[in-house]
Design an enzyme around this catalytic site. Sequence first.
Site, PDB file in Angstrom:
ATOM      1  N   LYS A  35       0.839  -1.191   0.000  1.00  0.00           N
ATOM      2  CA  LYS A  35       0.000   0.000   0.000  1.00  0.00           C
ATOM      3  C   LYS A  35       0.882   1.253   0.000  1.00  0.00           C
ATOM      4  O   LYS A  35       1.884   1.324   0.717  1.00  0.00           O
ATOM      5  CB  LYS A  35      -0.887  -0.026   1.247  1.00  0.00           C
ATOM      6  CG  LYS A  35      -1.958   1.060   1.336  1.00  0.00           C
ATOM      7  CD  LYS A  35      -2.812   0.806   2.576  1.00  0.00           C
ATOM      8  CE  LYS A  35      -3.972   1.773   2.701  1.00  0.00           C
ATOM      9  NZ  LYS A  35      -4.827   1.437   3.867  1.00  0.00           N
ATOM     10  N   SER A 112      -9.436   0.941   2.792  1.00  0.00           N
ATOM     11  CA  SER A 112      -8.650   1.730   1.851  1.00  0.00           C
ATOM     12  C   SER A 112      -7.489   0.945   1.226  1.00  0.00           C
ATOM     13  O   SER A 112      -6.820   1.442   0.310  1.00  0.00           O
ATOM     14  CB  SER A 112      -8.073   2.952   2.571  1.00  0.00           C
ATOM     15  OG  SER A 112      -7.214   2.547   3.632  1.00  0.00           O
ATOM     16  N   SER A 136      -9.716  -1.139   7.108  1.00  0.00           N
ATOM     17  CA  SER A 136      -9.159  -1.079   5.758  1.00  0.00           C
ATOM     18  C   SER A 136      -8.451  -2.332   5.271  1.00  0.00           C
ATOM     19  O   SER A 136      -8.102  -2.427   4.101  1.00  0.00           O
ATOM     20  CB  SER A 136      -8.203   0.118   5.642  1.00  0.00           C
ATOM     21  OG  SER A 136      -8.923   1.319   5.730  1.00  0.00           O
TER      22      SER A 136
END
Length: 400
Positions: A35, A112, A136
């Site tokens: 990420k 996310s 997330s």
Amino acid sequence: MSDKKNNNSIFCNHGPTLWQTNQSGLLANNRLAVKDVFAVKGERNSAGNPHWFKTAKSAQNTASSVNKLMTAGCNFIGFTHTDELAYSLEGNNIHYGAAQNPKLKGHACGGSSMGSAASVAANLADIGLGTDTGGSIRIPASYCGLYGIRPSHNVIEKEGLIPLAPSFDTIGWLTQSAELLSSVGDVLLPQQAINKVNTLVICEALFELVDPSLQAPLGKLLEKTKPYFNHHIDFKLPKSSLLSELADTFRILQGRAIAKTHRDWLELPEQLSHFAPAIAARFKMALALTEQEEQEALKIQHEWQAIVAKNLNEHSCLFLPTTPTTAPKLGADTSALRMQIITLSAIAGLSGSAQVHLPLADLANDHPYGFSLMMTHGNDKSLLACVKHLAAHFKQDTPA
């Protein structure tokens, strides 16, 4: 040409590709997708926002969690897209787009940590490294049919991580198998006692938080899970209003943490104009929260912490739904769904507990779904061992 370059809705254009520092180790040659909030020496992060990327400085050091995975033999295949500053559960970025759910065409991955989840679900990566503040990791795991862990709060060093709300931020990961999920834990988690988890704790009120069409499948999963535990304990909440207060309590405490962390930056002239309207509105809300609201929310958090401490120990885990629905369609209005999700995800967040999603549902419409197991703070490795054992037995019991 690398997988990264072929999948721009999943992978960022910046950052290293096919980078390996060690070819041996516990995770040798496992493809690692990261990420875009983790530092890599000499590289910049976008945190899901082009303006952030434009003004960012190159990292002086690599994030400790990434370093550990690289030392264990991982092959870094690319940074993955995230919702802006990781402040969303949608998996949709106004600047970089939304990665389609590889397991369910036309549906969202959730966020996310959307790119990390999509890369693993599409078999472009073996390990998706991400973060979980309000869900997330867990939400994308549920939507994409993956194993995903939100570890206990602060058990993994967050050095080199772009923060959202430090009092809730955790470093988590996603995999296709419980075995690999556990192996990553052996690399990232500190030394912990591994206790036998022999008690399954059930709170029936939590089942009422999911879509009616999923309550029966969840019930079947619970019945299938029960035989692998020697003891089953049901508990009722001391007051029913506690569930309805969960989402707002988390919203306030997360928002206050965000404001304390990012206020100076967010209040710069025109800064919020660089964000999607929904994300900008969320930041404005966070900046407007008061200390009095925080103090009231802290009282409810302490109530939840006491409930978890009373009903769980190092030998027991809570069975709970991960998400109230399966993956929504891309572009669907999920504003109301957000607070429904947080009602479930806030239980681990407010108590600092470890939670793992197990993608073990077998729905007739082939939508990925499953359930979670949660253990109290510091029992991460016991939880991973329990999940690994349970997943192996589920697999044996599934007809070919």
